[in-house]
Design an enzyme around this catalytic site. Structure first.
Site, PDB file in Angstrom:
ATOM      1  N   TYR A  35     -43.613  68.164 -47.374  1.00 14.74           N
ATOM      2  CA  TYR A  35     -42.473  68.929 -46.863  1.00 14.74           C
ATOM      3  C   TYR A  35     -41.830  69.758 -47.974  1.00 14.74           C
ATOM      4  CZ  TYR A  35     -42.364  66.150 -42.548  1.00 14.74           C
ATOM      5  OH  TYR A  35     -42.662  65.562 -41.358  1.00 14.74           O
ATOM      6  N   MET A  90     -41.486  59.996 -43.922  1.00  6.90           N
ATOM      7  CA  MET A  90     -41.063  58.769 -43.244  1.00  6.90           C
ATOM      8  C   MET A  90     -42.132  57.677 -43.312  1.00  6.90           C
ATOM      9  SD  MET A  90     -39.796  58.166 -39.325  1.00  6.90           S
ATOM     10  CE  MET A  90     -38.455  59.321 -39.392  1.00  6.90           C
ATOM     11  N   ARG A 107     -13.181  42.600 -54.875  1.00  3.60           N
ATOM     12  CA  ARG A 107     -13.989  42.726 -53.667  1.00  3.60           C
ATOM     13  C   ARG A 107     -13.444  41.708 -52.679  1.00  3.60           C
ATOM     14  NH1 ARG A 107     -20.492  41.997 -54.013  1.00  3.60           N
ATOM     15  NH2 ARG A 107     -19.875  39.825 -54.175  1.00  3.60           N
ATOM     16  N   LYS A 121     -29.126  35.840 -49.300  1.00  2.00           N
ATOM     17  CA  LYS A 121     -28.584  36.842 -48.374  1.00  2.00           C
ATOM     18  C   LYS A 121     -29.613  37.952 -48.154  1.00  2.00           C
ATOM     19  CE  LYS A 121     -26.195  38.761 -52.364  1.00  2.00           C
ATOM     20  NZ  LYS A 121     -25.007  38.637 -53.202  1.00  2.00           N
TER      21      LYS A 121
HETATM   22  C1  LIG Z   1     -25.338  38.130 -54.490  1.00  2.00           C
HETATM   23  C2  LIG Z   1     -24.459  37.135 -55.069  1.00  2.00           C
HETATM   24  C3  LIG Z   1     -24.942  36.214 -56.021  1.00  2.00           C
HETATM   25  C4  LIG Z   1     -26.341  36.290 -56.613  1.00  2.00           C
HETATM   26  O1  LIG Z   1     -26.420  37.378 -57.509  1.00  2.00           O
HETATM   27  P1  LIG Z   1     -27.734  37.717 -58.323  1.00  2.00           P
HETATM   28  O2  LIG Z   1     -27.310  38.765 -59.269  1.00  2.00           O
HETATM   29  O3  LIG Z   1     -28.724  38.248 -57.328  1.00  2.00           O
HETATM   30  O4  LIG Z   1     -28.201  36.467 -58.962  1.00  2.00           O
HETATM   31  C5  LIG Z   1     -24.077  35.205 -56.436  1.00  2.00           C
HETATM   32  N1  LIG Z   1     -22.818  35.138 -55.952  1.00  2.00           N
HETATM   33  C6  LIG Z   1     -22.327  36.023 -55.059  1.00  2.00           C
HETATM   34  C7  LIG Z   1     -20.931  35.895 -54.580  1.00  2.00           C
HETATM   35  C8  LIG Z   1     -23.115  37.057 -54.592  1.00  2.00           C
HETATM   36  O5  LIG Z   1     -22.609  37.938 -53.726  1.00  2.00           O
END
Ligand SMILES: *Cc1c(COP(=O)(O)O)cnc(C)c1O
Length: 443
Positions: free
Chosen positions: A328, A376, A194, A95
């Site tokens: 800054y 930036m 979640r 992701k």
């Molecule tokens: C991001 C995620 C993972 C991977 O997690 P890591 O800690 O990066 O290995 C696995 N399962 C779900 C549902 C996730 O959202």
């Protein structure tokens, strides 16, 4: 600050370097150029592209070491197969553009390396990988929305469902598109609150799923809230809960082909491997376990190698007198005659402003403290104690660098950067912005 996904922007394509376009225009003359503009004018306006490596003038760049990625896949496979009679499949979590490394290049490398599947958060991320030719299963884990099912099925992506209404919507989409059957994974909540069906919903979800035999129950999954926490029994309660979920579905005659729960931390702890493991961060090098000893005696986690490094160069140097201020708000003031170097990487590149007056970068193999506020596009370093520091010197923001003329080297890890910024390696890596071009290394 982070731009992990490609909303509104065309994913950068490996094959459409602006250099090629310029050559086309030259070769085909003015008329063709006009046509070219007419054809692609709208695209140019609506879909700005990140500069490609061939266009890059600024020295700031990320290097992605694909050999280290393959090594890490091998390490994770060794860990997960050693502790289980049947080696679980590895579905790499890619992701947020492959944790900022470029999902397509990472997915291609892992697919060739034998990874069994890929998990993404967004439908868009899955589509990008299918269009790049990735053919292993792609699981879309994020919460997504009714209208996405058609798109999802069209691209051969596998949805994760967590409520009865989604099961029914998927069934309706299948019927209206005359698509026959589709695979889906069901997600249950075992303490994360979640996504995932809460325990009170399991039975209803199972009943609805049992009514729709056109939806193939490929997977049952959960996600741990505390796999990277300090308690050695962090997985016990959620695993009990997951076992109860399996029973509820079995009572409806539903047995998933694949059960999965483990993220990187759970995988490295050796628990909860089931049929599939879902490592993300560990593929890219950072060890998510808070302390050695949670992993097994071989501590293979310590052999993981960082995949991304970030390099740039000193673009200005000045000598300051005591009392002179930097940046800054004049938050840093020299207390001795000081040499300060300006580096072209700022918060818009993904260097957190929280490392102002806290973090460091490497120059000539030594840690040069960040002084003043990160701006930036630029950051200043105190190089007073770096012998010979000069304009044009290589600067390492993330990664290692040799001391010139010596064998020793220094390193700044994603953990170091995260500590300085008050965050975690996941955020450090996914925050590296689109403005920093990724160069892929195949040593
Ligand atoms: C991001 C995620 C993972 C991977 O997690 P890591 O800690 O990066 O290995 C696995 N399962 C779900 C549902 C996730 O959202």
């Amino acid at each position: 600050m982070s731009e992990p996904s490609n909303h509104g922007d065309a994913p950068p394509r490996d094959d459409d370097a602006a250099g090629e376009k310029a050559t086309d225009e030259k070769a085909t003359g003015e008329k063709a150029t006009d046509e070219h503009d007419a054809d692609h004018g709208a695209e140019r306006i609506l879909r700005p592209r990140r500069a490609l490596p061939t266009d890059v003038v600024r020295p700031t760049r990320a290097e992605v070491n694909l050999d280290n990625l393959r090594h890490n896949l091998h390490v994770l496979r060794t860990v997960s197969s050693r502790r289980n009679q049947a080696a679980p499949r590895i579905w790499a979590v890619l992701k947020a553009d492959g944790y900022g490394h470029g999902a397509k290049a990472v997915a291609r490398t892992l697919e060739r390396g034998g990874v069994d599947g890929v998990c993404v958060a967004l439908v868009e991320e899955g589509v990008e990988l299918r269009e790049a030719g990735i053919s292993v299963p792609i699981l879309v884990m994020g919460g997504y929305y009714k209208s996405a099912f058609r798109e999802l099925l069209h691209h051969g992506l596998t949805p994760v469902l967590h409520e009865p209404a989604q099961v029914e919507e998927l069934a309706r989409t299948l019927a209206s598109a005359e698509l026959g059957r589709a695979r889906a994974h069901i997600k249950v909540d075992t303490g994360m609150a979640r996504l995932g069906a809460p325990p009170s919903e399991w039975s209803r979800l199972a009943t609805v799923l049992a009514r729709h035999r056109e939806i193939v129950f490929e997977g049952l999954m959960t996600h741990f809230a505390n796999a990277d926490g300090p308690e050695s029994d962090a997985l016990e309660a959620p695993l009990d809960s997951f076992a109860r979920a399996c029973e509820v579905f079995r009572a409806e005659g539903l047995v998933p082909e694949l059960r999965h729960a483990a993220n990187s931390a759970a995988l490295l702890r050796g628990g909860a491997s089931f049929d599939v493991v879902r490592p993300g961060i560990a593929l890219f090098g950072p060890n998510p376990l808070p302390r050695a000893g949670l992993a097994d005696a071989d501590d293979l986690a310590s052999t993981l190698r960082p995949v991304m490094s970030i390099h740039t160069r000193v673009v200005a140097v000045r000598d300051l007198a005591p009392g002179d201020a930097v940046g800054y708000g004049s938050t840093w003031v020299a207390t001795r005659p000081s040499r300060v170097a300006t580096v072209p990487m700022g918060y818009a590149d993904g260097l957190s402003r929280a490392v102002s007056n806290r973090g460091a970068m490497l120059v000539r193999g030594r840690r040069a403290p960040i002084v003043g506020i990160v701006s930036m596009d630029m950051t200043m370093l105190d190089v007073t104690d770096v012998p010979g520091a000069a304009l044009g010197d290589e600067v390492v923001v993330l990664g290692s660098q040799k001391v010139p003329g010596e064998r020793s080297s220094a390193e700044i890890t994603a953990h170091d950067l995260a500590r300085a910024a008050g965050t975690i390696p996941w955020e450090v890596l996914t925050n590296v912005s689109r403005r920093v071009p990724r160069f892929y290394r195949e040593p």
